[in-house]
Design an enzyme around this catalytic site. Structure first.
Site, short mmCIF file in Angstrom:
data_model
loop_
_atom_site.label_atom_id
_atom_site.label_comp_id
_atom_site.label_asym_id
_atom_site.label_seq_id
_atom_site.Cartn_x
_atom_site.Cartn_y
_atom_site.Cartn_z
N ALA A 75 -2.87 -12.10 -6.03
CA ALA A 75 -1.81 -11.34 -6.68
C ALA A 75 -0.42 -11.86 -6.32
O ALA A 75 0.52 -11.74 -7.10
CB ALA A 75 -1.92 -9.85 -6.35
N THR A 76 -0.28 -12.46 -5.14
CA THR A 76 1.01 -13.04 -4.77
C THR A 76 1.40 -14.11 -5.77
O THR A 76 2.51 -14.10 -6.33
CB THR A 76 0.96 -13.64 -3.35
N ASN A 155 1.12 -0.03 -2.44
CA ASN A 155 0.17 -0.41 -1.40
C ASN A 155 0.37 0.32 -0.08
O ASN A 155 -0.50 0.28 0.78
CB ASN A 155 0.22 -1.92 -1.17
N GLN A 183 -3.38 -2.94 -6.33
CA GLN A 183 -3.98 -1.75 -5.72
C GLN A 183 -4.60 -0.83 -6.76
O GLN A 183 -5.43 0.01 -6.43
CB GLN A 183 -2.94 -0.95 -4.92
N SER A 203 -5.94 -8.89 -7.99
CA SER A 203 -6.41 -9.61 -6.81
C SER A 203 -7.87 -9.26 -6.53
O SER A 203 -8.25 -8.09 -6.59
CB SER A 203 -5.55 -9.23 -5.59
N ALA A 204 -8.68 -10.27 -6.21
CA ALA A 204 -10.12 -10.03 -5.98
C ALA A 204 -10.37 -9.31 -4.66
O ALA A 204 -11.26 -8.45 -4.57
CB ALA A 204 -10.89 -11.35 -6.01
N HIS A 205 -9.60 -9.66 -3.62
CA HIS A 205 -9.96 -9.13 -2.29
C HIS A 205 -9.57 -7.67 -2.06
O HIS A 205 -9.86 -7.10 -1.02
CB HIS A 205 -9.45 -10.04 -1.18
N THR A 244 -7.59 -27.54 -9.73
CA THR A 244 -9.03 -27.32 -9.87
C THR A 244 -9.37 -25.87 -9.58
O THR A 244 -8.94 -25.33 -8.56
CB THR A 244 -9.79 -28.25 -8.90
N CYS A 330 3.62 -3.29 8.06
CA CYS A 330 2.87 -3.27 6.80
C CYS A 330 2.66 -4.65 6.24
O CYS A 330 1.67 -4.92 5.58
CB CYS A 330 3.58 -2.40 5.79
C1 LIG Z 1 -2.45 -7.18 -1.65
C2 LIG Z 1 -1.32 -7.03 -2.60
C3 LIG Z 1 -0.64 -8.14 -3.10
C4 LIG Z 1 -0.96 -9.55 -2.66
O1 LIG Z 1 -2.22 -9.95 -3.16
P1 LIG Z 1 -2.90 -11.27 -2.59
O2 LIG Z 1 -4.08 -11.44 -3.51
O3 LIG Z 1 -3.27 -10.97 -1.18
O4 LIG Z 1 -1.91 -12.37 -2.71
C5 LIG Z 1 0.36 -7.93 -4.00
N1 LIG Z 1 0.70 -6.70 -4.40
C6 LIG Z 1 0.08 -5.61 -3.94
C7 LIG Z 1 0.49 -4.26 -4.43
C8 LIG Z 1 -0.96 -5.73 -3.02
O5 LIG Z 1 -1.54 -4.64 -2.55
#
Ligand SMILES: *Cc1c(COP(=O)(O)O)cnc(C)c1O
Length: 388
Positions: A75-76, A155, A183, A203-205, A244, A330
């Protein structure tokens, strides 16, 4: 049932990979190692087919067309591509961007970068619950506004924003709307077309998928969103994100999306009941507690509390087997008081006496009950040694 320590209640920071996701990924670490851009042999075809399947799964989850999904490293990167890419593609003297003061750093920092490139940026202060309203956004728009970026779910405090209303205000004025939904994905219904969103970071994680993979939804019609890429190379992902593809990670994101689509609603109900239980139990055991965020419009797994006379770092040092986040760490890369809590009107001392709990898929009732008791014990100990 015996409780296993340590207990993880920091699901906003990251989540454990679901074992089903891990199993789906496994062959792509070994026999299916092909490059999805290799068009001349079966190794490449297999990888490409796997990426296509994942793209379809993620698109189905958010109501997008698969060709509107651009895979990124998280997501970054998605936020950077959306904000820098959309603003730079609309560069004009004094072009203007609107965002909120309590966005993730991955939104605020690209906005700062735009300021250094000559853009004007408005950082809206949310209300006391952390909500950025559509009318606040409307009031900030000017003739020169080219982009609005307001997160779907915060978040730190879990507050949900009225993104459909904000999208409508933007659409009326022909202004692009981006939302950071890292989130929100899997926690609240997220249909990009029903909500009228133009750009959405994922974001996947944060959904029990692997770290290092994310996606950006880029609306293809009405309007067709143009972006300046921020990474140049082989022209992957329709030229928007060269490099890639992380086939293994993308397969994991796809598998995570399928699980969320099937189970997300039930999971959100279960998790929010546990969150409410944690809050009740803390309230009955710790004096002076107050809650940060919105009482109703809140991420199901989020509980953010301020505990007077108990600095969060001291409480966490006392409760070593409990993994939570403090209002001062945080972003963990630096220990400043939370910009989110300060923007809500909390003092520095209050921000530093705040703890964020993040509950999720594998959180159990035993863990929640233990966590409440453990925090109560730690707070009592910290308060007992503080000079009065
Ligand atoms: C975790 C998070 C991100 C960053 O996501 P990554 O995949 O770790 O780069 C960005 N925005 C929010 C609101 C998040 O919670």
């Amino acid at each position: 049932m015996s409780l296993k320590l340590p207990v993880y209640l920091d699901y906003h920071a990251t989540t454990p990979v679901d074992p089903r996701v891990f199993e789906a990924m496994r062959p792509y670490f070994s026999e299916h190692f092909g490059n999805a851009a290799s068009t001349s042999h079966v190794f490449g075809w297999r990888a490409e087919a796997a990426v296509t399947k994942a793209r379809e799964a993620l698109a189905a989850l958010v109501g997008a067309n698969p060709r509107e999904i651009v895979f990124t490293s998280g997501a970054t990167e998605s936020n950077n591509l959306a904000i820098l890419g959309a603003a730079r593609a609309r560069h004009a003297p004094h072009a203007h961007v609107v965002t909120s003061a309590i966005e993730h750093r991955a939104v605020l920092d690209p906005c700062r970068r735009l300021e250094s490139e000559g853009f004007a940026v408005t950082y809206l202060t949310p209300d006391a619950h952390g909500v950025t309203s559509a009318s606040a956004v409307a009031d900030a728009l000017t003739e020169r506004t080219v982009l609005v970026s307001v997160m779907a779910a915060n978040n730190e405090i879990g507050t949900l924003n009225p993104v459909a209303e904000i999208a409508r205000v933007c659409k009326e004025r022909g202004i692009l709307f981006h939302t950071d939904a890292a989130q929100a994905l899997g926690k609240i219904p997220l249909d990009v077309h029903a909500l009228g969103l133009d750009l959405v970071s994922l974001s996947a994680h944060k959904v029990c998928g692997p770290k290092g993979v994310g996606a950006l939804f880029v609306r293809a019609v009405n309007p067709r969103v143009r972006l300046d890429p921020i990474v140049f190379g082989g022209g992957h992902e329709r030229g928007l994100r060269s490099g890639t593809l992380d086939v293994t990670g993308i397969v994991g994101f796809g598998a995570a999306a399928e699980i969320v689509r099937a189970e997300g609603e039930a999971e959100a109900r279960r998790v929010s009941a546990l969150r409410d239980r944690l809050w009740e139990r803390l309230l009955s055991r710790v004096d002076g507690l107050s809650r940060n965020g919105h009482p109703a419009a809140c991420h199901p797994g989020n509980l953010n509390v301020t505990i007077p006379d108990a600095p969060a770092d001291a409480v966490m040092a006392e409760a070593r087997d409990l993994a939570v986040s403090s209002g001062s760490a945080c972003t963990s890369a630096e220990a400043a008081p939370s910009h989110v809590l300060l923007a809500l009107g909390r003092t520095r001392v209050e921000a530093e006496a705040s703890i964020r709990f993040g509950l999720g898929r594998f959180t159990t009732q035993e863990e929640v009950d233990w966590a409440a008791d453990e925090v109560a014990r730690a707070v009592a100990k910290v308060r007992a040694r503080r000079p009065r």
